[in-house]
Design an enzyme around this catalytic site. Structure first.
Site, PDB file in Angstrom:
ATOM      1  N   CYS A  79      -4.599   5.423  -7.332  1.00 21.53           N
ATOM      2  CA  CYS A  79      -4.278   4.448  -6.280  1.00 21.53           C
ATOM      3  C   CYS A  79      -2.453   4.413  -5.682  1.00 21.53           C
ATOM      4  CB  CYS A  79      -4.798   2.930  -6.365  1.00 21.53           C
ATOM      5  SG  CYS A  79      -3.961   1.958  -7.849  1.00 21.53           S
ATOM      6  N   HIS A 248      -4.371  -2.975  -9.438  1.00 18.47           N
ATOM      7  CA  HIS A 248      -4.646  -2.034  -8.078  1.00 18.47           C
ATOM      8  C   HIS A 248      -3.517  -2.079  -7.090  1.00 18.47           C
ATOM      9  CE1 HIS A 248      -7.280   0.425  -5.776  1.00 18.47           C
ATOM     10  NE2 HIS A 248      -7.405  -0.521  -4.783  1.00 18.47           N
ATOM     11  N   ASN A 287      -6.118  -1.395   1.240  1.00 17.56           N
ATOM     12  CA  ASN A 287      -7.151  -1.238   0.223  1.00 17.56           C
ATOM     13  C   ASN A 287      -7.201   0.444   0.167  1.00 17.56           C
ATOM     14  OD1 ASN A 287      -8.322  -0.681  -2.249  1.00 17.56           O
ATOM     15  ND2 ASN A 287      -9.611  -2.545  -1.946  1.00 17.56           N
TER      16      ASN A 287
END
Length: 637
Positions: A79, A248, A287
């Site tokens: 990520c 994240h 995201n």
């Protein structure tokens, strides 16, 4: 723009050869096998490598341009890279650098399809061009890793493959530094901000300052990614009740302020008349999973949007799709997010009408050059904790001539494992700034007044931003944390004003010509303050005379501190000085108030002195407080 070919692969030549032979390109340096996927040799998998034309009948590099939804994270835990690519979609000029000649690389009837693509990443002061084939990892006919929500769009999957080639294999992309990915796709100056530390800083209204800094940086095309740190392995990718995910990274895609309206029309009208309209700070994030969004205030379909006008909602591009992109209030953002990685791009163009920065770049190395630790040739001294060797580090000197100077330093160490599966840890590095004597010209041998210290980080880059730096002469030391650590570094400096840096290489003055004695002694004079009789509310300055040269301090009120330092290399054992105190006069010539004589003995000591000040008529006028230090070793101070 300087471009280096990775593996000496020439895109144009390879494409021509493929077109001539009629065969699609297969990259021998990053073959479509398990060796390009995994760190371990001989590891098996059910992954099948397929070209885009095998996955969709009408493949394209881009479909209707680039957007954050073009970059959705797959099963790879990268990520940090995917969110950086998502942020990249908001800067078209950078995207053109990373994907050069995108139109010519498209599937098109105008050119022969050869199955070859090229991408560029910024590494240690230059852009590196990597060539890849278009064979992509799939399982059950679906892309396994990064992909676009538009099924026939493949730029993000191919870009990820080029990035994996740069890092040796796909598995090496699992768990990386946000700032590294941002720097790789931009060449900008990377900075990592700890939200908690910033909010506890001495700035007035730190939260507002952080928002304004982020907003200004974003509007200046900075790439910004935010993350919520996980304290344990179990917390990684843990979804909180608010919809956010720990461990994240999220790309920041907008930073805005909106005017809030009352749901009652009469109250709305009266609030505008009275000038009491409320404002809300908002931040939009993406995201990289393409799902799992914030579910608190200002989330999709939340009631808070009822207080935002339809026009503002249209301008903000409000959507209610489950696409991974969402708005949230600034107060909630700083409550949950722990780290912000920002990569700023400073405008250095001479012909620009917008704010311009002066850029200087130095390449150097921490190395002992085969010498003992602390020896004259040693340049790997470690941080200030190692006082005996600290000053052995590389040193850069510069002058600040105007008050409140803004200056930024970016220190980057070279990645020694480019293209390799082996990933050696980075050396812990940092920056240390000292204020030195106003006339220093040679290397510092004893640590002096610390002005600023960056965080020390085991990372590719560290950043230090100094605001409102005072007038004076400074020495910057890029350092490793521990002595004797050796690697190559790049130092970049950005200033709105002109500030020229030079590396200090000489330890002391050379021997003079015509057989004169070498300056073996060294002396430091610090002029602290003056107490002058019968003089009040005046601005005064001091002039220090030494062998036909004079050095002037700044002007201060009577009784205020100067703390002006000067350094002298001499060959004699007795060094005479004359110190004069002058009064600033606006309409006439400045007035000499008084003076004192000072003789410094080379006695390998330092001491404070009180010098009697005499008027031009020889009458006692006050006291001058100084500190002197003198040694018979020209490399002592």
């Amino acid at each position: 723009m300087r471009v280096r070919r990775f593996g000496d692969q020439d895109y144009d030549k390879l494409k021509k050869n493929c077109a001539k032979s009629g065969h699609l390109f297969v990259d021998t340096l990053f073959s479509p096998t398990n060796a390009s996927l995994f760190l371990e040799q001989g590891r098996s998998s059910d992954i099948v490598w397929k070209r885009p034309a095998e996955l969709h009948e009408n493949p394209h590099l881009f479909v209707e341009g680039a957007s954050p939804n073009d970059v959705t994270q797959g099963t790879l835990g990268n990520c940090w890279f995917v969110s950086a690519c998502s942020a990249l979609t908001h800067n078209s000029s950078l995207l053109d650098k990373v994907i050069p000649d995108a139109e010519k690389q498209e599937w098109s009837t105008k050119s022969i399809y050869a199955g070859i693509f090229r991408f560029r990443f910024w590494r240690f002061g230059e852009w590196v061009e990597l060539v890849v084939d278009d064979l992509l990892p799939t399982r059950n006919g679906k892309l396994l890793f990064a992909r676009s929500k538009t099924e026939n769009e493949f730029w993000s999957a191919l870009l990820e493959k080029a990035f994996a080639k740069l890092y040796g294999c796909y598995e090496n992309l699992v768990g990386g530094h946000l700032s590294d990915a941002l720097q790789d796709v931009s060449g900008g100056v990377a900075e990592t901000i700890s939200v908690g530390k910033f909010l506890k800083s001495d700035y007035n209204d730190s939260s507002c300052n952080l928002f304004n800094n982020l907003r200004t940086a974003f509007d200046s095309q900075a790439l910004i990614v935010a993350a919520i740190a996980a304290r344990t392995k179990e917390e990684i990718e843990q979804t909180l009740d608010c919809g956010l995910v720990k461990g994240h990274a999220y790309a920041v895609t907008a930073v805005k302020i909106v005017e809030l309206e009352s749901s009652n029309r009469i109250a709305t009208i009266s609030s505008h008349i009275l000038g009491n309209s409320r404002k809300q700070k908002l931040i939009r994030l993406q995201n990289p999973w393409g799902e799992k969004e914030w579910n608190g205030p200002y989330s999709d379909n939340s009631r808070e949007w009822d207080f935002v006008s339809d026009k503002q909602k249209k301008d903000l591009g409000i959507t209610v799709d489950e696409d991974g992109e969402f708005w949230m209030p600034w107060e909630s953002f700083v409550q949950y997010f722990t780290d912000i990685s920002m990569c700023q791009l400073f405008n250095t163009s001479v012909f620009s009408l917008s704010k311009r920065y002066n850029e200087q770049i130095f390449f150097g190395e921490w190395s002992n050059h085969g010498a003992k630790s602390g020896a004259p040739k040693d340049r790997a001294g470690g941080c200030y904790n190692f006082a005996a060797t600290f000053c052995s580090n590389p040193q850069y000197i510069f002058d600040v001539d105007t008050p409140n100077t803004d200056i930024m330093f970016a220190l980057t160490q070279k990645d020694m494992n480019e293209g390799q599966k082996r990933r050696d840890p980075y050396i812990t590095i940092g920056l240390h700034l000292m204020k030195v004597e106003a006339n220093r010209k040679h290397r510092v041998h004893q640590p002096m007044q610390q002005i600023a210290l960056s965080n020390y980080a085991t990372a590719r880059s560290v950043f230090m931003h100094l605001r409102s730096l005072d007038v004076g002469r400074y020495v910057l030391l890029p350092t490793t944390f521990a002595p004797k650590e050796q690697t190559t570094y790049m130092l970049r400096i950005y200033t709105p004003q002109k500030v020229k840096l030079f590396e200090l290489t000489k330890h002391a003055p050379n021997a003079p010509l015509f057989g004169c004695a070498s300056p073996t002694n060294i002396c430091r004079v610090i002029i602290e303050r003056a107490a002058i009789d019968a003089v009040t509310n005046e601005q005064i300055y001091c002039i220090l005379h030494s062998e036909g040269k004079k050095f002037r301090t700044t002007s201060v009120p009577v009784g205020a501190q100067w703390d002006a330092q000067y350094l002298f290399h001499k060959s004699s054992k007795r060094i005479p000085f004359r110190v004069e105190i002058w009064k600033n006069t606006k309409l006439a010539r400045d007035e000499l108030l008084c003076a004192a004589e000072l003789t410094v003995l080379i006695d390998n000591d330092k001491r404070p002195l009180e010098l009697t000040l005499l008027s031009p008529q020889g009458v006692r006028s006050g006291v001058l407080y100084v500190n002197v230090a003198a040694y018979d070793d020209s490399m002592y101070l």
